[in-house]
Design a protein around this motif. Structure first.
Motif, PDB file in Angstrom:
ATOM      1  N   LEU A   1     118.818  27.974 -59.962  1.00  0.00           N
ATOM      2  CA  LEU A   1     117.612  28.127 -59.157  1.00  0.00           C
ATOM      3  C   LEU A   1     116.654  29.164 -59.715  1.00  0.00           C
ATOM      4  N   TYR A   2     117.193  30.281 -60.179  1.00  0.00           N
ATOM      5  CA  TYR A   2     116.366  31.404 -60.621  1.00  0.00           C
ATOM      6  C   TYR A   2     116.528  31.630 -62.115  1.00  0.00           C
ATOM      7  N   THR A   3     115.424  31.939 -62.773  1.00  0.00           N
ATOM      8  CA  THR A   3     115.498  32.278 -64.191  1.00  0.00           C
ATOM      9  C   THR A   3     115.853  33.749 -64.344  1.00  0.00           C
ATOM     10  N   ARG A   4     116.792  34.016 -65.237  1.00  0.00           N
ATOM     11  CA  ARG A   4     117.218  35.363 -65.573  1.00  0.00           C
ATOM     12  C   ARG A   4     116.955  35.599 -67.062  1.00  0.00           C
ATOM     13  N   VAL A   5     116.970  36.870 -67.451  1.00  0.00           N
ATOM     14  CA  VAL A   5     116.707  37.225 -68.848  1.00  0.00           C
ATOM     15  C   VAL A   5     118.028  37.441 -69.582  1.00  0.00           C
ATOM     16  N   TYR A   6     118.126  36.847 -70.785  1.00  0.00           N
ATOM     17  CA  TYR A   6     119.306  36.986 -71.634  1.00  0.00           C
ATOM     18  C   TYR A   6     118.887  37.459 -73.021  1.00  0.00           C
ATOM     19  N   PHE A   7     119.827  38.121 -73.710  1.00  0.00           N
ATOM     20  CA  PHE A   7     119.570  38.668 -75.038  1.00  0.00           C
ATOM     21  C   PHE A   7     120.625  38.158 -76.016  1.00  0.00           C
ATOM     22  N   SER A   8     120.209  38.019 -77.281  1.00  0.00           N
ATOM     23  CA  SER A   8     121.147  37.599 -78.313  1.00  0.00           C
ATOM     24  C   SER A   8     120.812  38.307 -79.622  1.00  0.00           C
ATOM     25  N   PHE A   9     121.869  38.653 -80.364  1.00  0.00           N
ATOM     26  CA  PHE A   9     121.699  39.233 -81.704  1.00  0.00           C
ATOM     27  C   PHE A   9     121.570  38.104 -82.704  1.00  0.00           C
ATOM     28  N   PHE A  10     120.667  38.269 -83.669  1.00  0.00           N
ATOM     29  CA  PHE A  10     120.379  37.214 -84.632  1.00  0.00           C
ATOM     30  C   PHE A  10     120.460  37.775 -86.044  1.00  0.00           C
ATOM     31  N   ASP A  11     121.268  37.123 -86.889  1.00  0.00           N
ATOM     32  CA  ASP A  11     121.418  37.589 -88.267  1.00  0.00           C
ATOM     33  C   ASP A  11     121.817  36.420 -89.158  1.00  0.00           C
ATOM     34  N   LYS A  12     121.124  36.297 -90.289  1.00  0.00           N
ATOM     35  CA  LYS A  12     121.418  35.263 -91.284  1.00  0.00           C
ATOM     36  C   LYS A  12     121.429  33.869 -90.680  1.00  0.00           C
ATOM     37  N   GLY A  13     120.484  33.630 -89.794  1.00  0.00           N
ATOM     38  CA  GLY A  13     120.314  32.307 -89.224  1.00  0.00           C
ATOM     39  C   GLY A  13     121.249  31.949 -88.095  1.00  0.00           C
ATOM     40  N   ARG A  14     122.076  32.905 -87.628  1.00  0.00           N
ATOM     41  CA  ARG A  14     123.008  32.637 -86.545  1.00  0.00           C
ATOM     42  C   ARG A  14     122.784  33.595 -85.388  1.00  0.00           C
ATOM     43  N   ALA A  15     122.973  33.104 -84.173  1.00  0.00           N
ATOM     44  CA  ALA A  15     122.819  33.912 -82.963  1.00  0.00           C
ATOM     45  C   ALA A  15     124.173  34.142 -82.327  1.00  0.00           C
ATOM     46  N   THR A  16     124.301  35.226 -81.596  1.00  0.00           N
ATOM     47  CA  THR A  16     125.554  35.537 -80.913  1.00  0.00           C
ATOM     48  C   THR A  16     125.491  35.092 -79.458  1.00  0.00           C
ATOM     49  N   LYS A  17     126.637  35.103 -78.805  1.00  0.00           N
ATOM     50  CA  LYS A  17     126.712  34.749 -77.391  1.00  0.00           C
ATOM     51  C   LYS A  17     125.752  35.639 -76.592  1.00  0.00           C
ATOM     52  N   PRO A  18     124.896  35.068 -75.775  1.00  0.00           N
ATOM     53  CA  PRO A  18     123.897  35.879 -75.049  1.00  0.00           C
ATOM     54  C   PRO A  18     124.504  36.662 -73.900  1.00  0.00           C
ATOM     55  N   PHE A  19     123.852  37.762 -73.555  1.00  0.00           N
ATOM     56  CA  PHE A  19     124.270  38.546 -72.400  1.00  0.00           C
ATOM     57  C   PHE A  19     123.089  38.773 -71.459  1.00  0.00           C
ATOM     58  N   MET A  20     123.382  38.820 -70.173  1.00  0.00           N
ATOM     59  CA  MET A  20     122.355  38.965 -69.151  1.00  0.00           C
ATOM     60  C   MET A  20     121.834  40.396 -69.093  1.00  0.00           C
ATOM     61  N   LEU A  21     120.559  40.537 -68.717  1.00  0.00           N
ATOM     62  CA  LEU A  21     119.941  41.845 -68.549  1.00  0.00           C
ATOM     63  C   LEU A  21     120.805  42.707 -67.634  1.00  0.00           C
ATOM     64  N   PRO A  22     121.315  43.862 -68.119  1.00  0.00           N
ATOM     65  CA  PRO A  22     122.199  44.698 -67.299  1.00  0.00           C
ATOM     66  C   PRO A  22     121.484  45.278 -66.084  1.00  0.00           C
ATOM     67  N   GLN A  23     122.245  45.424 -65.004  1.00  0.00           N
ATOM     68  CA  GLN A  23     121.762  46.065 -63.786  1.00  0.00           C
ATOM     69  C   GLN A  23     122.817  47.073 -63.316  1.00  0.00           C
ATOM     70  N   ARG A  24     122.399  48.036 -62.506  1.00  0.00           N
ATOM     71  CA  ARG A  24     123.328  49.064 -62.025  1.00  0.00           C
ATOM     72  C   ARG A  24     124.500  48.440 -61.265  1.00  0.00           C
ATOM     73  N   ASP A  25     124.192  47.617 -60.277  1.00  0.00           N
ATOM     74  CA  ASP A  25     125.204  46.887 -59.518  1.00  0.00           C
ATOM     75  C   ASP A  25     124.840  45.409 -59.629  1.00  0.00           C
ATOM     76  N   PRO A  26     125.249  44.753 -60.711  1.00  0.00           N
ATOM     77  CA  PRO A  26     124.694  43.432 -61.041  1.00  0.00           C
ATOM     78  C   PRO A  26     124.947  42.348 -60.002  1.00  0.00           C
ATOM     79  N   ARG A  27     126.154  42.294 -59.448  1.00  0.00           N
ATOM     80  CA  ARG A  27     126.420  41.224 -58.477  1.00  0.00           C
ATOM     81  C   ARG A  27     125.557  41.400 -57.234  1.00  0.00           C
ATOM     82  N   ARG A  28     125.471  42.602 -56.742  1.00  0.00           N
ATOM     83  CA  ARG A  28     124.639  42.871 -55.571  1.00  0.00           C
ATOM     84  C   ARG A  28     123.167  42.609 -55.894  1.00  0.00           C
ATOM     85  N   TYR A  29     122.718  43.064 -57.070  1.00  0.00           N
ATOM     86  CA  TYR A  29     121.306  42.929 -57.437  1.00  0.00           C
ATOM     87  C   TYR A  29     120.905  41.460 -57.557  1.00  0.00           C
ATOM     88  N   TYR A  30     121.648  40.699 -58.343  1.00  0.00           N
ATOM     89  CA  TYR A  30     121.225  39.322 -58.600  1.00  0.00           C
ATOM     90  C   TYR A  30     121.442  38.413 -57.398  1.00  0.00           C
TER      91      TYR A  30
END
Length: 484
Positions: free
Chosen positions: A421-450
C-alpha cells in the motif's frame, strides 16, 4: 505498608530491567535465523548509516536480546522490546569494521521461554555513503485528497527529520518533486499546485517562482532534472489525468493527455524547445541530463486514445545531444531501449554520476510506475547499451523512483514490497555492475513507526548537506501577490 509495597514493585521493575539487559543464559538454541522487521539480514551498509534498529516480526515476542560482534573487533549489546542500539557506540563499531562484517546473535522471549537463533551478518562497506541525508515528499496514497503533505529532509547518520515546507499554511495545496542539482541543495526546484501554483527555482539563496502557460507549453512544468553546470534545468510539461480500474490488481491509472520535454535557461529566463522533443503525436516525458551535460535522456511514446487504449501506451528510452555553450538541442534522437523489441514501457531514467550506468523502471505500459505492481528496476551499461533487470533488488511489488549517490556506489529507490500500500525508501550498495540486497530506511522504533505512518515516501533523492530553507519564508514568498 503502602511504601513497602511500592518499594517491592520498584525493586521488581529494576530486577526485570537487569534481567532483560543481560544475555539470557537458559535460551534454547534453534537452527534458524530470526525473522526480524525490517529485514536487515545479509545486507550491506555504509559505516555512516543510522543504527539498524529492528524488532521481531512475531507480535507475541515480549523481549529480545542482541549481541553484535565485529569481524575486526568490537561488540555491541541491546535488549528490550526491540533492538535499540546506542548511536555513538553503533558508529564506533561500524567505523572499526569497515570492509568487514557484523554478526548479530538474537535471543527472543515468548511466553516466558527464551530462544536463541542462528546469527545473521551485515557487511560494512569500505565505501562511504558520501551524502548527508535524503529529501522526499510524504503524501497520503490517495487520489485527489491531499489535505496534509510536505517536503522533508532526513539525516542518514541518525534519525533526525526536519520539514522543508508543508502545505498547512498554503490552504492545503499540493507540493511535489523536490529536485536538487546532483545532490547539491544550493540549487533545487519544487512545484506548487493550486491557486498560488507554480515552480519554485532556488539558486544560491535566490528564489524564482514560475508558472508555465498551458497554452504555450501544453501543461504545467513537472518532472525536473538539472544540467550539471547549474544553468539549465530540463522539465516535462504534462497535462495529467487519472482513472480507476474496475477489476484488476491495480487501483488507479495516471496518464498524460499531453506531454513534452523542454529546457529552461535560468540565466536568461527563457525556454529552449525543439520539435525533436516536442512532437505533436508523441508523448515525451521524464528528462534527465547525463553527468557530463552532453546528453539529454527522455522517454517517448506514440499517443493513444484515452481511456480506451490506456494499456497500449509504451515508452521507449531515448537521448539527444545538448550543447551547454549554445543552449541548443542536437539534430538526431538515439533510441536506447525500444518498446518494439521489449514489448514493455520505460520510465524514470537516471544515469549514475560517473557516467557508466543508467537505472530505469520498466512496466507493462504507461509511465506512472508507482501504481504498477509489475514495475521493476533495470540497469543499462552505457559503455555498450546492454540492459538487464536488477534482480538483486526487485520484488513482486512495485519498484519505482530511484536516485544515485554522487560517488555512484549507492542508490535508493521506492518500493511497495513492505505492505503493498505504501511506498518506502530502500538503499543498495552498487559495485562492478552488481547491487546488494536492499535495506529499508532505518527508524528509531521501526515497527511502531512504519505501522503508524499513513504516508508514502515520494520522489526521494540524496542531499550532500542540509537544505537551508525557512518554511515560513517560503510560504510567504508563495503567497505574495507581487511575487516574480
Amino acid at each position: 505498608m503502602a511504601r513497602i509495597t511500592s518499594y517491592f514493585l520498584t525493586l521488581s521493575a529494576v530486577l526485570a530491567l537487569v534481567a532483560c539487559s543481560s544475555s539470557p543464559r537458559q535460551a534454547r538454541d534453534v537452527a534458524q535465523q530470526p525473522a526480524i522487521y525490517p529485514d536487515y539480514t545479509d545486507v550491506t551498509v555504509p559505516a555512516d548509516i543510522a543504527p539498524l534498529n529492528f524488532a521481531m516480526t512475531d507480535d507475541d515476542v515480549s523481549a529480545i536480546d542482541v549481541e553484535v560482534t565485529g569481524s575486526k573487533g568490537g561488540t555491541l549489546h541491546a535488549s528490550g522490546a526491540y533492538a535499540d542500539f546506542e548511536l555513538e557506540a553503533w558508529h564506533q563499531l561500524l567505523s572499526q569494521n569497515k570492509g568487514g562484517r557484523l554478526s548479530f546473535c538474537v535471543s527472543a522471549e515468548k511466553s516466558g521461554q527464551w530462544v536463541r537463533y542462528q546469527p545473521f551478518t551485515v557487511s560494512v562497506s569500505p565505501v562511504p555513503l558520501g551524502e548527508w541525508g535524503i529529501t522526499y515528499r510524504l503524501v497520503a496514497p490517495s487520489y485527489k485528497i491531499y489535505s496534509r503533505m510536505g517536503l522533508y529532509q532526513r539525516c542518514l547518520s541518525n534519525f533526525e527529520e526536519t520539514v522543508m515546507i508543508d502545505n498547512t499554511d498554503l490552504h492545503n495545496t499540493c507540493l511535489n518533486c523536490h529536485t536538487a542539482n546532483q545532490t547539491n541543495p544550493d540549487r533545487y526546484v519544487f512545484h506548487i499546485r493550486g491557486e498560488r501554483g507554480g515552480t519554485a527555482i532556488v539558486r544560491d539563496g535566490k528564489v524564482e517562482l514560475l508558472k508555465a502557460s498551458r497554452q504555450e507549453l501544453g501543461g504545467a512544468m513537472v518532472y525536473p532534472y538539472w544540467h550539471p553546470q547549474g544553468r539549465y534545468c530540463a522539465f516535462s510539461t504534462n497535462s495529467t489525468a487519472q482513472m480507476f480500474h474496475m477489476a484488476s490488481n491495480k487501483r488507479i491509472e495516471v496518464y498524460d493527455e499531453a506531454s513534452d520535454v523542454f529546457v529552461y535557461d535560468t540565466k536568461t529566463g527563457t525556454v529552449i524547445n525543439d520539435s525533436l522533443i516536442m512532437k505533436h503525436d508523441w508523448a515525451e516525458n521524464c528528462p534527465a541530463f547525463s553527468p557530463d551535460g552532453r546528453w539529454l535522456y527522455f522517454i517517448t511514446a506514440r499517443r493513444q486514445t484515452y481511456p480506451h487504449d490506456f494499456d497500449k501506451e509504451r515508452y521507449s528510452l531515448c537521448r539527444v545531444a545538448f550543447d551547454a555553450a549554445t543552449g541548443k538541442i542536437g539534430t538526431q534522437v538515439d533510441t536506447l531501449v525500444h518498446t518494439a523489441q521489449t514489448g514493455k514501457s520505460v520510465t524514470w531514467p537516471r544515469p549514475s554520476y560517473d557516467g557508466r550506468y543508467l537505472i530505469y523502471t520498466q512496466a507493462d505500459y504507461g509511465y506512472f510506475s508507482i501504481w504498477h505492481p509489475e514495475a521493476d528496476l533495470w540497469l543499462m551499461d552505457l559503455s555498450d547499451a546492454t540492459t538487464r533487470p536488477l534482480s538483486e533488488v526487485n520484488s513482486h511489488r512495485a519498484e519505482s523512483l530511484h536516485s544515485w549517490s554522487t560517488n555512484s556506489h549507492w542508490f535508493l529507490f521506492t518500493s511497495r514490497r513492505d505492505d503493498g500500500l505504501y511506498t518506502r525508501v530502500y538503499f543498495s550498495f552498487f559495485d562492478k555492475g552488481r547491487a546488494t540486497k536492499p535495506f529499508m530506511l532505518p527508524q528509531r522504533d521501526p515497527r511502531r513507526y512504519y505501522r503508524r505512518l499513513m504516508y508514502s515516501y515520494n520522489t526521494p533523492d540524496f542531499t550532500s548537506k542540509p537544505v537551508e530553507t525557512s518554511p515560513d519564508d517560503m510560504n510567504t514568498r508563495i503567497r505574495d501577490p507581487k511575487r516574480q
